[in-house]
Write a protein that holds these residues in place. Structure first.
Motif, PDB file in Angstrom:
ATOM      1  N   VAL A 128      43.465  32.162  37.393  1.00  0.00           N
ATOM      2  CA  VAL A 128      44.134  32.090  38.483  1.00  0.00           C
ATOM      3  C   VAL A 128      44.737  33.683  38.611  1.00  0.00           C
ATOM      4  O   VAL A 128      45.249  34.223  37.557  1.00  0.00           O
ATOM      5  CB  VAL A 128      45.184  31.391  38.978  1.00  0.00           C
ATOM      6  CG1 VAL A 128      45.852  31.703  39.969  1.00  0.00           C
ATOM      7  CG2 VAL A 128      44.738  30.124  38.882  1.00  0.00           C
ATOM      8  N   PRO A 129      44.493  34.761  39.750  1.00  0.00           N
ATOM      9  CA  PRO A 129      44.938  36.125  39.816  1.00  0.00           C
ATOM     10  C   PRO A 129      46.465  36.140  39.709  1.00  0.00           C
ATOM     11  O   PRO A 129      47.308  35.265  40.117  1.00  0.00           O
ATOM     12  CB  PRO A 129      44.406  36.571  41.173  1.00  0.00           C
ATOM     13  CG  PRO A 129      43.448  35.472  41.800  1.00  0.00           C
ATOM     14  CD  PRO A 129      43.861  34.522  41.041  1.00  0.00           C
ATOM     15  N   LYS A 130      47.059  37.052  39.077  1.00  0.00           N
ATOM     16  CA  LYS A 130      48.312  37.186  38.507  1.00  0.00           C
ATOM     17  C   LYS A 130      49.252  38.170  39.383  1.00  0.00           C
ATOM     18  O   LYS A 130      50.426  38.062  39.287  1.00  0.00           O
ATOM     19  CB  LYS A 130      48.530  37.309  37.157  1.00  0.00           C
ATOM     20  CG  LYS A 130      47.770  36.451  36.379  1.00  0.00           C
ATOM     21  CD  LYS A 130      48.023  36.624  34.743  1.00  0.00           C
ATOM     22  CE  LYS A 130      47.502  35.718  33.904  1.00  0.00           C
ATOM     23  NZ  LYS A 130      46.026  35.656  33.965  1.00  0.00           N
ATOM     24  N   ILE A 131      48.464  38.921  40.186  1.00  0.00           N
ATOM     25  CA  ILE A 131      49.170  40.084  40.967  1.00  0.00           C
ATOM     26  C   ILE A 131      49.543  39.375  42.418  1.00  0.00           C
ATOM     27  O   ILE A 131      48.851  38.878  43.049  1.00  0.00           O
ATOM     28  CB  ILE A 131      48.125  41.327  41.365  1.00  0.00           C
ATOM     29  CG1 ILE A 131      47.767  41.883  40.031  1.00  0.00           C
ATOM     30  CG2 ILE A 131      48.904  42.206  42.074  1.00  0.00           C
ATOM     31  CD1 ILE A 131      46.843  43.113  40.053  1.00  0.00           C
ATOM     32  N   VAL A 132      50.950  39.540  42.732  1.00  0.00           N
ATOM     33  CA  VAL A 132      51.194  38.916  43.816  1.00  0.00           C
ATOM     34  C   VAL A 132      51.427  40.102  44.972  1.00  0.00           C
ATOM     35  O   VAL A 132      51.984  41.122  44.510  1.00  0.00           O
ATOM     36  CB  VAL A 132      52.893  38.320  43.789  1.00  0.00           C
ATOM     37  CG1 VAL A 132      53.378  37.819  45.047  1.00  0.00           C
ATOM     38  CG2 VAL A 132      52.667  37.310  42.665  1.00  0.00           C
ATOM     39  N   THR A 188      50.674  36.830  48.766  1.00  0.00           N
ATOM     40  CA  THR A 188      49.352  36.147  48.495  1.00  0.00           C
ATOM     41  C   THR A 188      48.927  36.672  46.877  1.00  0.00           C
ATOM     42  O   THR A 188      49.165  37.931  46.821  1.00  0.00           O
ATOM     43  CB  THR A 188      48.366  36.705  49.424  1.00  0.00           C
ATOM     44  OG1 THR A 188      48.681  36.348  50.601  1.00  0.00           O
ATOM     45  CG2 THR A 188      46.872  36.455  49.051  1.00  0.00           C
ATOM     46  N   ARG A 189      48.281  35.966  46.102  1.00  0.00           N
ATOM     47  CA  ARG A 189      47.762  36.582  44.697  1.00  0.00           C
ATOM     48  C   ARG A 189      46.494  37.254  44.941  1.00  0.00           C
ATOM     49  O   ARG A 189      45.587  36.734  45.683  1.00  0.00           O
ATOM     50  CB  ARG A 189      47.780  35.325  43.817  1.00  0.00           C
ATOM     51  CG  ARG A 189      49.173  34.720  43.315  1.00  0.00           C
ATOM     52  CD  ARG A 189      49.161  33.675  42.424  1.00  0.00           C
ATOM     53  NE  ARG A 189      50.207  33.516  42.171  1.00  0.00           N
ATOM     54  CZ  ARG A 189      51.015  33.965  41.119  1.00  0.00           C
ATOM     55  NH1 ARG A 189      50.789  35.003  40.545  1.00  0.00           N
ATOM     56  NH2 ARG A 189      52.316  33.429  40.713  1.00  0.00           N
ATOM     57  N   ILE A 190      46.329  38.428  44.332  1.00  0.00           N
ATOM     58  CA  ILE A 190      45.062  39.155  44.647  1.00  0.00           C
ATOM     59  C   ILE A 190      44.698  39.681  43.355  1.00  0.00           C
ATOM     60  O   ILE A 190      45.491  39.613  42.330  1.00  0.00           O
ATOM     61  CB  ILE A 190      45.269  40.370  45.322  1.00  0.00           C
ATOM     62  CG1 ILE A 190      46.480  41.491  45.130  1.00  0.00           C
ATOM     63  CG2 ILE A 190      45.873  40.111  46.957  1.00  0.00           C
ATOM     64  CD1 ILE A 190      46.580  42.525  45.777  1.00  0.00           C
ATOM     65  N   LYS A 191      43.421  39.897  43.136  1.00  0.00           N
ATOM     66  CA  LYS A 191      42.899  40.673  42.065  1.00  0.00           C
ATOM     67  C   LYS A 191      42.759  42.238  42.070  1.00  0.00           C
ATOM     68  O   LYS A 191      43.295  42.716  43.037  1.00  0.00           O
ATOM     69  CB  LYS A 191      41.517  40.482  42.043  1.00  0.00           C
ATOM     70  CG  LYS A 191      41.235  38.663  41.807  1.00  0.00           C
ATOM     71  CD  LYS A 191      39.709  38.742  41.679  1.00  0.00           C
ATOM     72  CE  LYS A 191      39.428  37.177  41.411  1.00  0.00           C
ATOM     73  NZ  LYS A 191      38.004  36.621  41.136  1.00  0.00           N
ATOM     74  N   LYS A 192      42.622  43.063  41.144  1.00  0.00           N
ATOM     75  CA  LYS A 192      42.927  44.319  41.059  1.00  0.00           C
ATOM     76  C   LYS A 192      41.896  45.087  41.895  1.00  0.00           C
ATOM     77  O   LYS A 192      41.949  46.157  42.524  1.00  0.00           O
ATOM     78  CB  LYS A 192      42.667  44.889  39.640  1.00  0.00           C
ATOM     79  CG  LYS A 192      43.728  44.559  38.699  1.00  0.00           C
ATOM     80  CD  LYS A 192      43.523  45.216  37.220  1.00  0.00           C
ATOM     81  CE  LYS A 192      44.442  44.499  36.260  1.00  0.00           C
ATOM     82  NZ  LYS A 192      44.385  45.274  34.892  1.00  0.00           N
TER      83      LYS A 192
END
Length: 591
Positions: A128-132, A188-192
């Motif tokens: 699961v992506p960790k960046i909010v 929203t959780r996003i990827k880099k």
């Protein structure tokens, strides 16, 4: 049942543990002594079979610890525990098989939940992506700028290539340059490398029309409120002191890149607001004695005081140097007050009393005072030629070098003629011109066809002088022909009429088609008489006594200060004011 060897059981368990196996032996607690029988003679025992003597228990996998089951109470038939056997070897032990332990249902559910939690945590941490995604629009964590986005991206190592900027949009609520929209919703959780697009505000639309008010009737607060309400983009209000405009009111305003009729949000409006009268500050006075006035004036301007200059002559202080000042050095004065500086004009020249100087004395003074510019004027006077009669600057006045001095000297009295026949057969206009020149230098001589000389002599050339009369002078001595003349002499002359007395018909001279009546001709009665006499064949003149001098061409009044063109056959009417005299003015007319 044959008796078990407990020590053998223990040895078997130790051996199993060494092999890595786990065994469960029947402990001492698994055996209970039986009721002891009555004592009998011992019988020979049978050799126990190995499988009957020791019975190994099955391997049991570790299970959750279950509460110990209560042991059975000894039956009434069995001896009490505190009864000691007569012989250990005589006791017989019987194995008690315990039931297998079972896992309870709540425990099983807990184990399953724990396992599921572990799986969820593994998925969360590894998949699961960790960046909010922050809320850059409302600025809950970061502010609304791209700088905040850059700092956030650097903190979480967001790929800069995934961040894009859309075309700016006009907004009445979001300040220009701030973020007004983001493509990924906050939280929203996003990827880099998740693509994100930001839309910046371009501020209010500058092309929106705004009704322009009466700025001069508004206060600064009212103008500020109007500008804020209408979202003006180029409004600026500055303040300055004013002694005439009340504080807070408009001194002036300027509209650029537009006009009041087409005013929009983007039109530039500069307003100058009054701060009222400037407070008077205290100024410490500096000494400017022996310094130039330019230094004193510059100091006064810088310190907002008024410098007043008073010039005076000095034989010791150079020109334009301060001699003294009205407020001493070190004293204080208020801004706006006046300080007087006395400034040297240098060494002056004293004008003497020149009146009465002879021509020789006056010439000598001029040579000795080269700093004075003399403008000479000469007039006819009874004083000797060259004697000073008056001066434009009073005696004993000190003046600057280069000052203009007007000096009037005497020409003595006018001379009419060198012999008695000088003017005979001369055009009478030459005599008139001589009289005009003499009068321009202070005389008041008159010349004309006075008395009987108004009757012209027949023949000759028209206009030539036939006689000069010396009997019409202005004094009892009849000084009309004196040499020199008095300053108010009166000369009479008779001229030829040009009419031939022979029987032959004279050759007619055609009259000119037009003549010019100059403003000099119309300056007085005598001049008009002269004009009419000279142009009698072209114009007809009549003279009338009236309230004021004037000339009419037909019924139209002529401007006596301008020239006029008179055509052949025109009629001139000259109105004059009669002078009290023994000789009536009408005697000099000759229509």
């Amino acid at each position: 049942m044959a008796k078990k060897d407990f020590m053998s059981e223990l040895a078997a368990q130790v051996a199993a543990e060494k092999r890595g196996e786990r065994t469960n032996i029947d402990g001492i607690d698994n055996f209970k002594p039986k009721n002891r029988p009555e004592m009998k003679d011992p019988e020979p025992e049978e050799e126990p079979q190995p499988e009957e003597e020791i019975k190994e228990t099955e391997e049991v996998k570790p299970q959750p610890t279950a509460p110990a089951e209560p042991q059975e109470e000894p039956s009434a038939e069995e001896p009490a525990d505190d009864d000691e056997p007569d012989s250990f070897g005589e006791e017989t032990f019987v194995k008690i098989d315990k039931p297998k332990r079972q896992i309870r249902k709540p425990v099983l559910i807990g184990l399953i939940a724990a396992a599921a939690t572990v799986v969820v945590l593994l998925v969360y941490f590894f998949f699961v992506p960790k960046i909010v995604m922050p809320d850059f629009v409302n600025g809950t964590e970061y502010d609304h700028t791209l700088t905040a986005v850059s700092n956030w991206a650097r903190q979480y190592q967001i790929s800069t290539t995934s961040i894009a900027q859309a075309d700016p949009q006009y907004s009445d609520t979001v300040a220009k340059g701030d973020i007004m929209a983001q493509s990924v919703e906050a939280g929203t959780r996003i990827k880099k490398d998740t693509p994100i697009t930001f839309t910046l505000s371009n501020g209010p639309d500058p092309n929106v029309a705004v009704s322009f008010p009466d700025i001069r009737s508004m206060t600064k607060d009212e103008i500020d409120s109007w500008a804020k309400e209408n979202l003006l983009l180029n409004y600026k209000a500055t303040t300055q002191y004013s002694d005439t405009v009340e504080e807070g009111n408009v001194i002036s305003y300027e509209v650029k890149n537009g006009d009041e009729a087409g005013f929009t949000r983007g039109t530039t409006l500069n307003v100058v607001i009054s701060k009222g009268s400037a407070p008077a500050g205290q100024v410490t006075v500096t000494s400017f004695v022996n310094k130039t006035y330019a230094e004193a004036s510059s100091w006064a301007t810088t310190n907002k005081v008024t410098a007043q200059r008073v010039d005076t002559y000095s034989d010791t202080v150079a020109a334009d140097t301060v001699i003294s000042q009205s407020i001493a050095a070190g004293s204080t004065m208020k801004q706006g007050d006046t300080i007087i500086f006395t400034v040297s004009k240098g060494k002056g020249i004293t004008i003497p009393n020149l009146v009465g100087y002879s021509a020789e004395q006056f010439d000598a003074w001029q040579k000795a005072n080269t700093g004075i510019t003399v403008v000479p004027t000469t007039i006819y006077n009874e004083a000797p030629v060259g004697q000073v009669l008056s001066q434009s600057i009073a005696a004993n006045t000190v003046v600057d070098s280069g000052t203009v001095l007007e000096v009037t000297t005497s020409l003595y009295l006018p001379i009419l003629q060198t012999d008695s026949q000088q003017w005979i057969d001369q055009d009478y206009l030459k005599l008139k011109a001589w009289v005009d020149d003499v009068n321009s230098h202070g005389a008041n001589i008159q010349a004309g066809e006075y008395g009987d000389f108004a009757n012209r002599k027949s023949g000759g050339t028209f206009g030539q002088i036939a006689e000069i009369a010396c009997s019409y002078g202005t004094s009892d001595d009849n000084n009309g022909c004196d040499r020199p003349l008095s300053l108010n002499a009166r000369i009479a002359y008779r001229i030829y009429d040009g009419v031939s007395t022979s029987n032959a018909a004279p050759t007619a001279t055609p009259a000119p088609s037009q003549v010019t009546l100059t403003h000099d001709d119309m300056k007085d009665l005598a001049s008009m008489q002269k004009f009419c006499d000279a142009n009698s064949e072209t114009v007809s003149c009549s003279f009338e006594n009236g309230a004021a001098f004037g000339v009419k061409l037909g019924d139209a009044d002529l401007d006596t200060g301008k020239n006029a063109t008179i055509v052949n056959g025109s009629k001139l009417t000259i109105t004059y004011v009669a002078q009290p005299s023994s000789t009536n003015a009408t005697e000099s007319t000759n229509p």
